[in-house]
Design a protein around this motif. Sequence first.
Motif, PDB file in Angstrom:
ATOM      1  N   ARG A 226      -1.661  -0.416  -1.957  1.00 31.64           N
ATOM      2  CA  ARG A 226      -2.931  -0.146  -1.289  1.00 31.64           C
ATOM      3  C   ARG A 226      -2.958  -0.858   0.052  1.00 31.64           C
ATOM      4  NH1 ARG A 226      -8.103  -2.544  -1.186  1.00 31.64           N
ATOM      5  NH2 ARG A 226      -7.320  -4.282  -2.436  1.00 31.64           N
ATOM      6  N   VAL A 227      -3.329  -0.135   1.098  1.00 29.31           N
ATOM      7  CA  VAL A 227      -3.526  -0.747   2.410  1.00 29.31           C
ATOM      8  C   VAL A 227      -4.882  -1.442   2.382  1.00 29.31           C
ATOM      9  CG1 VAL A 227      -3.659  -0.369   4.885  1.00 29.31           C
ATOM     10  CG2 VAL A 227      -2.155   1.070   3.492  1.00 29.31           C
ATOM     11  N   ILE A 228      -4.916  -2.739   2.708  1.00 30.93           N
ATOM     12  CA  ILE A 228      -6.139  -3.499   2.468  1.00 30.93           C
ATOM     13  C   ILE A 228      -7.058  -3.602   3.676  1.00 30.93           C
ATOM     14  CG2 ILE A 228      -5.146  -4.811   0.567  1.00 30.93           C
ATOM     15  CD1 ILE A 228      -4.696  -7.152   2.435  1.00 30.93           C
ATOM     16  N   SER A 229      -6.561  -3.280   4.877  1.00 28.71           N
ATOM     17  CA  SER A 229      -7.440  -3.363   6.037  1.00 28.71           C
ATOM     18  C   SER A 229      -6.894  -2.504   7.170  1.00 28.71           C
ATOM     19  CB  SER A 229      -7.585  -4.820   6.498  1.00 28.71           C
ATOM     20  OG  SER A 229      -8.616  -4.940   7.444  1.00 28.71           O
ATOM     21  N   GLY A 230      -7.726  -2.319   8.203  1.00 29.75           N
ATOM     22  CA  GLY A 230      -7.288  -1.575   9.364  1.00 29.75           C
ATOM     23  C   GLY A 230      -7.618  -0.095   9.286  1.00 29.75           C
ATOM     24  N   GLN A 231      -6.932   0.691  10.097  1.00 30.49           N
ATOM     25  CA  GLN A 231      -7.250   2.112  10.224  1.00 30.49           C
ATOM     26  C   GLN A 231      -6.967   2.911   8.953  1.00 30.49           C
ATOM     27  OE1 GLN A 231      -4.735   4.165  13.116  1.00 30.49           O
ATOM     28  NE2 GLN A 231      -3.153   2.593  12.908  1.00 30.49           N
ATOM     29  N   PHE A 232      -6.082   2.406   8.090  1.00 25.35           N
ATOM     30  CA  PHE A 232      -5.765   3.096   6.831  1.00 25.35           C
ATOM     31  C   PHE A 232      -6.338   2.357   5.626  1.00 25.35           C
ATOM     32  CE2 PHE A 232      -1.939   3.965   9.579  1.00 25.35           C
ATOM     33  CZ  PHE A 232      -2.380   5.227   9.985  1.00 25.35           C
ATOM     34  N   ARG A 233      -7.331   1.557   5.848  1.00 22.23           N
ATOM     35  CA  ARG A 233      -7.918   0.736   4.785  1.00 22.23           C
ATOM     36  C   ARG A 233      -8.271   1.575   3.557  1.00 22.23           C
ATOM     37  NH1 ARG A 233     -13.316  -3.121   5.329  1.00 22.23           N
ATOM     38  NH2 ARG A 233     -13.289  -3.907   3.176  1.00 22.23           N
ATOM     39  N   GLY A 234      -7.816   1.090   2.392  1.00 24.31           N
ATOM     40  CA  GLY A 234      -8.113   1.767   1.134  1.00 24.31           C
ATOM     41  C   GLY A 234      -7.144   2.862   0.752  1.00 24.31           C
ATOM     42  N   ARG A 235      -6.254   3.253   1.668  1.00 24.30           N
ATOM     43  CA  ARG A 235      -5.296   4.309   1.345  1.00 24.30           C
ATOM     44  C   ARG A 235      -4.292   3.809   0.319  1.00 24.30           C
ATOM     45  NH1 ARG A 235      -4.755   8.620   5.053  1.00 24.30           N
ATOM     46  NH2 ARG A 235      -3.205   9.403   3.566  1.00 24.30           N
TER      47      ARG A 235
ATOM     48  N   PHE B 116       3.506  -1.186   6.437  1.00 25.23           N
ATOM     49  CA  PHE B 116       2.363  -0.270   6.538  1.00 25.23           C
ATOM     50  C   PHE B 116       1.076  -1.030   6.838  1.00 25.23           C
ATOM     51  CE2 PHE B 116       5.056   2.704   3.938  1.00 25.23           C
ATOM     52  CZ  PHE B 116       5.133   3.701   4.905  1.00 25.23           C
ATOM     53  N   GLU B 117       0.952  -2.220   6.277  1.00 20.25           N
ATOM     54  CA  GLU B 117      -0.239  -3.032   6.574  1.00 20.25           C
ATOM     55  C   GLU B 117      -0.267  -3.389   8.059  1.00 20.25           C
ATOM     56  OE1 GLU B 117      -3.800  -4.330   5.434  1.00 20.25           O
ATOM     57  OE2 GLU B 117      -2.368  -3.698   3.887  1.00 20.25           O
ATOM     58  N   ALA B 118       0.890  -3.731   8.618  1.00 19.04           N
ATOM     59  CA  ALA B 118       0.960  -4.047  10.043  1.00 19.04           C
ATOM     60  C   ALA B 118       0.608  -2.830  10.894  1.00 19.04           C
ATOM     61  CB  ALA B 118       2.353  -4.570  10.398  1.00 19.04           C
ATOM     62  N   LEU B 119       1.119  -1.669  10.523  1.00 16.98           N
ATOM     63  CA  LEU B 119       0.807  -0.447  11.264  1.00 16.98           C
ATOM     64  C   LEU B 119      -0.680  -0.111  11.176  1.00 16.98           C
ATOM     65  CD1 LEU B 119       3.921   1.634  10.223  1.00 16.98           C
ATOM     66  CD2 LEU B 119       3.328   1.018  12.578  1.00 16.98           C
ATOM     67  N   SER B 120      -1.268  -0.338  10.012  1.00 14.67           N
ATOM     68  CA  SER B 120      -2.696  -0.101   9.859  1.00 14.67           C
ATOM     69  C   SER B 120      -3.503  -0.988  10.791  1.00 14.67           C
ATOM     70  CB  SER B 120      -3.113  -0.343   8.406  1.00 14.67           C
ATOM     71  OG  SER B 120      -4.482  -0.046   8.208  1.00 14.67           O
ATOM     72  N   ARG B 121      -2.951  -2.171  11.079  1.00 10.51           N
ATOM     73  CA  ARG B 121      -3.630  -3.121  11.964  1.00 10.51           C
ATOM     74  C   ARG B 121      -3.129  -3.000  13.398  1.00 10.51           C
ATOM     75  NH1 ARG B 121      -5.437  -7.916   8.227  1.00 10.51           N
ATOM     76  NH2 ARG B 121      -5.222  -6.958   6.180  1.00 10.51           N
ATOM     77  N   PHE B 122      -2.617  -1.818  13.736  1.00 16.92           N
ATOM     78  CA  PHE B 122      -2.303  -1.421  15.110  1.00 16.92           C
ATOM     79  C   PHE B 122      -1.083  -2.107  15.702  1.00 16.92           C
ATOM     80  CE2 PHE B 122      -6.835  -0.767  14.353  1.00 16.92           C
ATOM     81  CZ  PHE B 122      -6.934   0.595  14.596  1.00 16.92           C
ATOM     82  N   ALA B 123      -0.082  -2.371  14.844  1.00 15.31           N
ATOM     83  CA  ALA B 123       1.223  -2.728  15.391  1.00 15.31           C
ATOM     84  C   ALA B 123       1.732  -1.583  16.251  1.00 15.31           C
ATOM     85  CB  ALA B 123       2.201  -3.022  14.264  1.00 15.31           C
TER      86      ALA B 123
END
Length: 201
Positions: free
Chosen positions: A20-29, A75-82
């Motif tokens: 589960r992505v925990i934060s950012g643009q994909f949060r909850g995915r 993926f978590e880093a990408l969700s947070r706009f890496a």
Amino acid sequence: MRNKTTKNKAITKSTDGFIRVISGQFRGRKLPVKDVQGLRPTTDRIKETVFNWLMQDTRDANVLDCFAGSGGLGFEALSRFASTALFIELDPSAAKQLAQNIATLKLQNAQVRHTNSLSFLEQKNSNTPFDLVFVDPPFRKNLAQTSCNLLEINNWLSEEALIYLEVESDLNTFKPPSNWLLIKEKKAGQVFCRLYQRQLN
């Protein structure tokens, strides 16, 4: 009542078939994960700790996820706009799933290399170095030391790169390169989480 219980178990069992992505643009995915021997996705609790450490450093970073496995850290880093992420994974089914998850998220700034991480890092890097590197190797295979040495000597790291290392808590022989400064550390059960920052020589 039985249906409700079953549903709750499916939601909370985040390391059994999904991350589960925990934060950012994909949060909850939720992203599927293959059941691969030795694959050990970083728990949500550890991810939350790590990305609290990295709160000011993930956006716009070029990310390398060594021994990617589930890809949870990348993926978590990408969700947070890496800015970019490169996933290195040896297992063919896990590498294929990483590529599928990249496609599912419609990411144009991520790619997978299906190869041995050590073989990859043994090459001299002539491209843009990485600002943030995740090293989360299978336990008890003596991979952490060699990986980190290769990152340093083969030009994989930017001048002040951050390196997150996750190893078994009873590993007491690891020595970082002399110009890596330990800035954060936490023990979580059987895991040691360490964050280093590369210093200029």
